[in-house]
Design a protein around this motif. Structure first.
Motif, PDB file in Angstrom:
ATOM      1  N   GLY A  58       1.133  -1.445  10.532  1.00 17.18           N
ATOM      2  CA  GLY A  58       1.704  -0.128  10.726  1.00 17.18           C
ATOM      3  C   GLY A  58       3.206   0.006  10.581  1.00 17.18           C
ATOM      4  N   ASP A  59       3.932  -1.045  10.244  1.00 14.31           N
ATOM      5  CA  ASP A  59       5.388  -0.911  10.134  1.00 14.31           C
ATOM      6  C   ASP A  59       5.785  -0.428   8.736  1.00 14.31           C
ATOM      7  N   LEU A  60       7.059  -0.180   8.564  1.00 16.45           N
ATOM      8  CA  LEU A  60       7.563   0.376   7.311  1.00 16.45           C
ATOM      9  C   LEU A  60       7.362  -0.583   6.142  1.00 16.45           C
ATOM     10  N   HIS A  61       7.577  -1.863   6.381  1.00 10.81           N
ATOM     11  CA  HIS A  61       7.415  -2.843   5.305  1.00 10.81           C
ATOM     12  C   HIS A  61       5.957  -2.878   4.833  1.00 10.81           C
ATOM     13  N   ALA A  62       5.029  -2.818   5.761  1.00 11.45           N
ATOM     14  CA  ALA A  62       3.609  -2.819   5.390  1.00 11.45           C
ATOM     15  C   ALA A  62       3.266  -1.559   4.600  1.00 11.45           C
ATOM     16  N   ARG A  63       3.813  -0.418   5.015  1.00  8.76           N
ATOM     17  CA  ARG A  63       3.558   0.835   4.293  1.00  8.76           C
ATOM     18  C   ARG A  63       4.095   0.746   2.868  1.00  8.76           C
ATOM     19  N   ARG A  64       5.258   0.161   2.692  1.00 10.05           N
ATOM     20  CA  ARG A  64       5.833   0.040   1.342  1.00 10.05           C
ATOM     21  C   ARG A  64       5.024  -0.933   0.484  1.00 10.05           C
ATOM     22  N   ARG A  65       4.490  -1.993   1.094  1.00 10.48           N
ATOM     23  CA  ARG A  65       3.666  -2.936   0.327  1.00 10.48           C
ATOM     24  C   ARG A  65       2.377  -2.274  -0.131  1.00 10.48           C
ATOM     25  N   VAL A  66       1.776  -1.447   0.727  1.00 17.17           N
ATOM     26  CA  VAL A  66       0.566  -0.726   0.322  1.00 17.17           C
ATOM     27  C   VAL A  66       0.906   0.305  -0.752  1.00 17.17           C
ATOM     28  N   LEU A  67       2.054   0.979  -0.612  1.00 17.85           N
ATOM     29  CA  LEU A  67       2.476   1.945  -1.627  1.00 17.85           C
ATOM     30  C   LEU A  67       2.731   1.283  -2.978  1.00 17.85           C
ATOM     31  N   SER A  68       3.104   0.006  -2.994  1.00 16.06           N
ATOM     32  CA  SER A  68       3.323  -0.682  -4.266  1.00 16.06           C
ATOM     33  C   SER A  68       2.003  -0.915  -5.000  1.00 16.06           C
ATOM     34  N   VAL A  69       0.888  -0.974  -4.248  1.00 17.76           N
ATOM     35  CA  VAL A  69      -0.418  -1.148  -4.886  1.00 17.76           C
ATOM     36  C   VAL A  69      -1.040   0.211  -5.188  1.00 17.76           C
ATOM     37  N   ILE A  70      -1.076   1.078  -4.172  1.00 12.86           N
ATOM     38  CA  ILE A  70      -1.656   2.417  -4.328  1.00 12.86           C
ATOM     39  C   ILE A  70      -0.491   3.401  -4.394  1.00 12.86           C
ATOM     40  N   GLY A  71      -0.333   4.070  -5.491  1.00 17.75           N
ATOM     41  CA  GLY A  71       0.816   4.945  -5.681  1.00 17.75           C
ATOM     42  C   GLY A  71       0.721   6.284  -4.982  1.00 17.75           C
ATOM     43  N   ASP A  72      -0.460   6.671  -4.523  1.00 17.03           N
ATOM     44  CA  ASP A  72      -0.657   7.990  -3.936  1.00 17.03           C
ATOM     45  C   ASP A  72      -0.269   7.979  -2.456  1.00 17.03           C
ATOM     46  N   LYS A  73       0.753   8.754  -2.104  1.00 22.05           N
ATOM     47  CA  LYS A  73       1.240   8.784  -0.716  1.00 22.05           C
ATOM     48  C   LYS A  73       0.210   9.381   0.244  1.00 22.05           C
ATOM     49  N   GLU A  74      -0.590  10.334  -0.226  1.00 20.32           N
ATOM     50  CA  GLU A  74      -1.596  10.948   0.636  1.00 20.32           C
ATOM     51  C   GLU A  74      -2.670   9.940   1.042  1.00 20.32           C
ATOM     52  N   VAL A  75      -3.079   9.109   0.095  1.00 24.27           N
ATOM     53  CA  VAL A  75      -4.090   8.089   0.387  1.00 24.27           C
ATOM     54  C   VAL A  75      -3.529   7.065   1.371  1.00 24.27           C
ATOM     55  N   VAL A  76      -2.283   6.679   1.187  1.00 19.40           N
ATOM     56  CA  VAL A  76      -1.650   5.715   2.087  1.00 19.40           C
ATOM     57  C   VAL A  76      -1.522   6.331   3.485  1.00 19.40           C
ATOM     58  N   HIS A  77      -1.216   7.605   3.546  1.00 20.48           N
ATOM     59  CA  HIS A  77      -1.117   8.286   4.837  1.00 20.48           C
ATOM     60  C   HIS A  77      -2.477   8.287   5.553  1.00 20.48           C
ATOM     61  N   VAL A  78      -3.556   8.564   4.813  1.00 19.56           N
ATOM     62  CA  VAL A  78      -4.899   8.533   5.389  1.00 19.56           C
ATOM     63  C   VAL A  78      -5.224   7.123   5.882  1.00 19.56           C
ATOM     64  N   LEU A  79      -4.867   6.132   5.088  1.00 13.03           N
ATOM     65  CA  LEU A  79      -5.132   4.741   5.464  1.00 13.03           C
ATOM     66  C   LEU A  79      -4.420   4.371   6.761  1.00 13.03           C
ATOM     67  N   PHE A  80      -3.164   4.738   6.890  1.00  6.34           N
ATOM     68  CA  PHE A  80      -2.381   4.344   8.063  1.00  6.34           C
ATOM     69  C   PHE A  80      -2.702   5.171   9.300  1.00  6.34           C
ATOM     70  N   THR A  81      -3.025   6.465   9.127  1.00  7.02           N
ATOM     71  CA  THR A  81      -3.208   7.325  10.298  1.00  7.02           C
ATOM     72  C   THR A  81      -4.663   7.471  10.739  1.00  7.02           C
ATOM     73  N   GLU A  82      -5.609   7.402   9.813  1.00  7.17           N
ATOM     74  CA  GLU A  82      -7.009   7.622  10.168  1.00  7.17           C
ATOM     75  C   GLU A  82      -7.823   6.330  10.208  1.00  7.17           C
ATOM     76  N   ILE A  83      -7.711   5.516   9.175  1.00  4.88           N
ATOM     77  CA  ILE A  83      -8.574   4.334   9.061  1.00  4.88           C
ATOM     78  C   ILE A  83      -8.084   3.190   9.949  1.00  4.88           C
ATOM     79  N   ALA A  84      -6.783   2.924   9.955  1.00  2.00           N
ATOM     80  CA  ALA A  84      -6.252   1.791  10.727  1.00  2.00           C
ATOM     81  C   ALA A  84      -6.561   1.889  12.224  1.00  2.00           C
ATOM     82  N   PRO A  85      -6.423   3.048  12.876  1.00  5.72           N
ATOM     83  CA  PRO A  85      -6.781   3.092  14.302  1.00  5.72           C
ATOM     84  C   PRO A  85      -8.268   2.853  14.570  1.00  5.72           C
ATOM     85  N   LEU A  86      -9.130   3.225  13.619  1.00  3.24           N
ATOM     86  CA  LEU A  86     -10.564   3.027  13.818  1.00  3.24           C
ATOM     87  C   LEU A  86     -10.967   1.558  13.739  1.00  3.24           C
ATOM     88  N   VAL A  87     -10.204   0.760  13.001  1.00  2.00           N
ATOM     89  CA  VAL A  87     -10.545  -0.661  12.854  1.00  2.00           C
ATOM     90  C   VAL A  87      -9.559  -1.552  13.603  1.00  2.00           C
TER      91      VAL A  87
END
Length: 184
Positions: A58-87
């Motif tokens: 959940g930190d900024l560096h992790a978000r930037r690493r995911v953004l380097s693979v998946i370019g869509d900010k909306e998908v990354v936002h869903v991943l960090f805010t919805e999926i990560a807390p569930l798992v």
């Protein structure tokens, strides 16, 4: 540096494979479940699990690493805010692959890859279960001395299987061998 995979790539070159897997991961995070070929699903699983692990940090560096693979900010936002807390409690195995048969047109084997979002069922440690039965036989009271009866009066009765009988049977041969050794 990671060793590149041997053999043919999905769809051609390594750059195309990277883009294809990134698009599949984005679709997986958006829809929570996608149907694709078995080969693509098996190649997508490690990438998706790694991205979810970054999202759990959940930190900024992790978000930037995911953004380097998946370019869509909306998908990354869903991943960090919805999926990560569930798992968050799950230690791994964030995806599930289920084979569903072959495609009608080209007979390619299909699979459904989906996110495992159910809460984790805590398992009781096996060591505590193994320790509990060992303590139970120790609590069994000592048996009273058995009177010997002549062979003519012995009547056989049905034997009930009980934990106490098993403990008595296991102790009896040990006592007999100790008595035999003392007699020698």
């Amino acid at each position: 540096m990671p060793k590149p995979t041997k053999g043919p790539r999905l769809g051609g070159g390594p750059a195309h494979e990277r883009l294809l897997l990134a698009n599949l991961a984005a679709a997986l995070f958006t829809h929570k479940s996608i149907t694709t070929t078995e080969t693509k699903a098996k190649r997508l699983r490690p990438l998706a699990e790694r991205l979810i692990t970054f999202a759990k940090r959940g930190d900024l560096h992790a978000r930037r690493r995911v953004l380097s693979v998946i370019g869509d900010k909306e998908v990354v936002h869903v991943l960090f805010t919805e999926i990560a807390p569930l798992v968050a409690e799950r230690e791994g195995g964030y995806t599930r692959i289920t084979k569903v048969g072959n495609r009608k047109g080209d007979n390619a084997p299909l699979a459904v890859i989906e996110l495992v979002l159910e809460p984790v069922a805590k398992k009781k440690p096996a060591a505590k279960k193994a320790a509990a039965p060992k303590a139970a036989p120790a609590e069994v009271p000592a048996e009273a001395p058995v009177e010997e009866t002549p062979a003519e009066e012995v009547v056989e009765a049905p034997v009930e299987e009980a934990p106490e009988a098993d403990v008595a049977e296991t102790k009896a041969p040990a006592e007999e061998t100790a008595a035999d050794e003392d007699a020698k």
